[in-house]
Design a protein around this motif. Structure first.
Motif, PDB file in Angstrom:
ATOM      1  N   UNK A   1      -7.607   9.002  10.609  1.00 27.40           N
ATOM      2  CA  UNK A   1      -6.696   9.418  11.683  1.00 27.40           C
ATOM      3  C   UNK A   1      -6.146  10.825  11.445  1.00 27.40           C
ATOM      4  N   UNK A   2      -6.560  11.461  10.356  1.00 24.89           N
ATOM      5  CA  UNK A   2      -6.094  12.812  10.050  1.00 24.89           C
ATOM      6  C   UNK A   2      -4.733  12.848   9.382  1.00 24.89           C
ATOM      7  N   UNK A   3      -4.356  11.753   8.749  1.00 26.70           N
ATOM      8  CA  UNK A   3      -3.038  11.644   8.116  1.00 26.70           C
ATOM      9  C   UNK A   3      -3.210  11.613   6.606  1.00 26.70           C
ATOM     10  N   UNK A   4      -2.539  12.534   5.948  1.00 28.10           N
ATOM     11  CA  UNK A   4      -2.565  12.591   4.485  1.00 28.10           C
ATOM     12  C   UNK A   4      -1.181  12.190   3.984  1.00 28.10           C
ATOM     13  N   UNK A   5      -1.092  11.062   3.330  1.00 25.78           N
ATOM     14  CA  UNK A   5       0.187  10.627   2.770  1.00 25.78           C
ATOM     15  C   UNK A   5      -0.063   9.631   1.649  1.00 25.78           C
ATOM     16  N   UNK A   6       0.921   9.510   0.789  1.00 22.57           N
ATOM     17  CA  UNK A   6       0.855   8.560  -0.321  1.00 22.57           C
ATOM     18  C   UNK A   6       1.153   7.159   0.203  1.00 22.57           C
ATOM     19  N   UNK A   7       0.362   6.184  -0.204  1.00 26.45           N
ATOM     20  CA  UNK A   7       0.603   4.798   0.198  1.00 26.45           C
ATOM     21  C   UNK A   7       1.808   4.277  -0.587  1.00 26.45           C
ATOM     22  N   UNK A   8       2.708   3.631   0.129  1.00 26.19           N
ATOM     23  CA  UNK A   8       3.947   3.125  -0.458  1.00 26.19           C
ATOM     24  C   UNK A   8       3.935   1.597  -0.503  1.00 26.19           C
ATOM     25  N   UNK A   9       5.094   1.021  -0.715  1.00 26.70           N
ATOM     26  CA  UNK A   9       5.233  -0.437  -0.727  1.00 26.70           C
ATOM     27  C   UNK A   9       5.099  -0.979   0.693  1.00 26.70           C
ATOM     28  N   UNK A  10       4.971  -2.295   0.803  1.00 23.78           N
ATOM     29  CA  UNK A  10       4.886  -2.948   2.112  1.00 23.78           C
ATOM     30  C   UNK A  10       6.051  -2.528   3.005  1.00 23.78           C
ATOM     31  N   UNK A  11       7.263  -2.623   2.489  1.00 29.88           N
ATOM     32  CA  UNK A  11       8.450  -2.293   3.288  1.00 29.88           C
ATOM     33  C   UNK A  11       8.396  -0.855   3.790  1.00 29.88           C
ATOM     34  N   UNK A  12       8.034   0.056   2.921  1.00 31.54           N
ATOM     35  CA  UNK A  12       7.979   1.469   3.307  1.00 31.54           C
ATOM     36  C   UNK A  12       6.854   1.739   4.302  1.00 31.54           C
ATOM     37  N   UNK A  13       5.725   1.082   4.127  1.00 34.06           N
ATOM     38  CA  UNK A  13       4.626   1.252   5.083  1.00 34.06           C
ATOM     39  C   UNK A  13       5.024   0.698   6.448  1.00 34.06           C
TER      40      UNK A  13
END
Length: 113
Positions: free
Chosen positions: A42-54
């Motif tokens: 989708x063209x998104x660069x980000x660090x994967x976080x916890x379930x709650x944060x996602x």
């Protein structure tokens, strides 16, 4: 053990950690990799976080109700469904899965819509 049935406790995807909700979504290296691939698509660069944060991140984009927000919500929902479906297939029917297969299935669906 529930009703006399032994259920394996190790994650079916990575085989490394106890299979608890937080691990499956997205502490597991496999599930976080699939989510990262879809974000990259989708063209998104980000660090994967916890379930709650996602979930908070997806909810934020869902409130925009247009454009990429709709796509993010759709992809996230399909990802959760696909991971749980494949988890059950592996756990209950000795099925298999691959990150490529899940990503291809989701991206194909989004392209069609």
């Amino acid at each position: 053990q529930k009703i006399g049935i032994q259920v394996a406790q190790v994650c079916v995807f990575c085989g490394q950690e106890e299979e608890i909700f937080e691990h499956l979504f997205f502490e597991c290296s496999y599930t976080s990799d699939v989510w990262k691939r879809l974000l990259n698509w989708m063209g998104i660069q980000r660090q994967i976080q916890t379930w709650e944060e996602e979930l908070q991140w997806v909810t934020y984009h869902a409130r925009k109700k247009k454009g990429i927000g709709n796509i993010i919500v759709a992809v996230f929902g399909m990802l959760l469904h696909s991971l749980w479906r494949d988890r059950n297939s592996i756990r209950l029917q000795n099925g298999s899965t691959s990150a490529e297969q899940i990503c291809r299935e989701i991206t194909s669906y989004v392209h069609i819509k």
